[in-house]
Design a protein around this motif. Structure first.
Motif: not given
Length: 428
Positions: A366-388
């Motif tokens: 059997d084979v199944k596919a799962s999709r998720y649009q928000y699987a992982q945040p992209i954390c760029d340098p200095g991420y905390l500076d831009t995170l509310p």
């Protein structure tokens, strides 16, 4: 004082938030758009086998996870297993994940092996991540391991997981991923990972039962249309054209969903949320008659494969058949993400047969596919500076997701720990 609190999202963070609220004497109502609890840990019926939509494992360092298992009385369901890693490179399946395997690895010079090993060791010993917060990850890795080791062992991970974001990631975030796995070991030669008997359902069911038996409520298939805000204060929740009043609202859904759900935030804050980036995933789950390899992790560096690796889950948790997860990570706006599931399934069959030539079509049960649009945040340098901040400018409103325990990567234990903290902070 007993507060009536709305918790948005019934993933591990939302359930842990509701759990802690009850422990502290409050009454949470959890709103979940899906028809089941769990978020990315939710399970489904895979032709008679309950299995997670996306693979999960546990490390010896997962303190918050182990703590809540003890509190719920299900710690005896946690099992530890010696697992193996492998590397598919130059059409050869090689051992990986320990000093001896690194020394024997074919296709890499001795100097490159030494530099790679030194970097991995240094990551497990580093305690202070702050100096890496504003450092770009690929340059940081190259300086440590050199171009040869980067090209062989790292490049495809960045290329086929982060795509156009690959050259603007936080070194602190990548370091935390290396450290977590590197410190979950019996010794330097043997990896040690954990699983729950019954899978994530064991934890999810225990949390759900606790919440519902102690005055809380979980409303499934009930997405929140709007968080009602008036005069700088949260008033309640609007769902299915019904508005209810709440003393506090705590959102744990992916941050990109916030602008639509809470449009009355300031324009500046809404822009911050809109600028946050996420990676999507198409995860192919395969049920096989036979084993692909003896590895739990299998990294891949193959010009014919557009994946950085795969996970053979049943080399961690034994089941009646062999279960393999093959995740295709990419930005959701990437053209490949728009391809039909069958395209990904066809690729996976080719890849698995190449790694293990003894596999034939009849072995694919059997084979199944799962999709998720928000699987992982992209954390760029200095991420905390831009995170509310999780504590919003609106009185009584808290907004967080897996981004908020940066630099740690998203995980069940981290979500539980942060959710419990969120509950306490929001009621303080």
């Amino acid at each position: 004082m007993n507060h009536r609190v709305a918790v948005i999202g019934a993933g591990p963070m939302g359930l842990a938030t509701a759990y802690q609220l009850i422990k502290d004497g409050h009454t949470p109502i959890v709103f979940e758009g899906d028809d089941r609890v769990g978020g990315m840990t939710a399970t489904f019926d895979f032709s008679g086998q309950r299995i997670e939509r996306y693979y999960h494992f546990h490390c010896t360092s997962d303190r918050d996870f182990i703590l809540i298992l003890n509190e719920l009385g299900i710690a005896d369901q946690l099992q530890w297993t010696k697992t193996k890693m492998g590397y598919w490179y130059q059409n050869r399946l090689q051992s990986w994940g320990n000093p001896l395997a690194l020394l024997k690895f074919k296709g890499l010079s001795l100097q490159a092996k030494f530099r790679y090993g030194l970097h991995a060791f240094a990551c497990t010993k580093r305690k202070n991540w702050a100096p890496l917060d504003h450092v770009e990850a690929t340059g940081w890795i190259r300086r440590w391991v050199g171009e040869e080791a980067y090209d062989v062992l790292w490049r495809r991970l960045f290329d086929f997981k982060f795509y156009n974001y690959k050259d603007n990631l936080s070194a602190a975030w990548i370091w935390s991923r290396i450290r977590r796995i590197g410190t979950s070991r019996y010794n330097i030669f043997e990896e040690k990972l954990g699983y729950l008997n019954g899978g994530s359902d064991t934890l999810l069911d225990a949390l759900k039962d606790f919440i519902e038996k102690n005055g809380g409520e979980i409303r499934l298939s009930t997405p929140v249309d709007k968080v009602v805000v008036e005069h700088g204060r949260v008033q309640g929740i609007q769902s299915n054209n019904i508005t209810e009043q709440y003393d506090k609202v705590i959102s744990t859904v992916p941050l990109p969903l916030v602008p639509k759900m809470i449009p009355d935030l300031s324009n500046l804050v809404l822009e911050q949320y809109k600028n946050l980036k996420n990676i999507a995933v198409v995860c192919i789950i395969v049920k096989l008659r036979k084993q692909v390899s003896e590895n739990f992790w299998l990294n891949t560096n193959d010009p014919e494969m557009d994946i950085p690796g795969l996970v053979e889950y049943t080399n961690l948790r034994k089941l009646s058949n062999h279960i393999v997860y093959v995740p295709f990570y990419m930005p959701r706006e990437h053209k490949t993400f728009q391809e039909p599931n069958q395209n990904f399934i066809n690729k996976v069959k080719i890849y698995l047969k190449k790694i293990n030539p003894s596999l034939v079509d009849e072995d694919f049960l059997d084979v199944k596919a799962s999709r998720y649009q928000y699987a992982q945040p992209i954390c760029d340098p200095g991420y905390l500076d831009t995170l509310p901040l999780a504590k919003s400018s609106v009185e009584g409103l808290w907004i967080a997701d897996t981004s908020h325990y940066y630099p740690e990567d998203r995980g069940i234990s981290e979500s539980i720990g942060y959710g419990r903290k969120l509950a306490k902070d929001a009621m303080y």
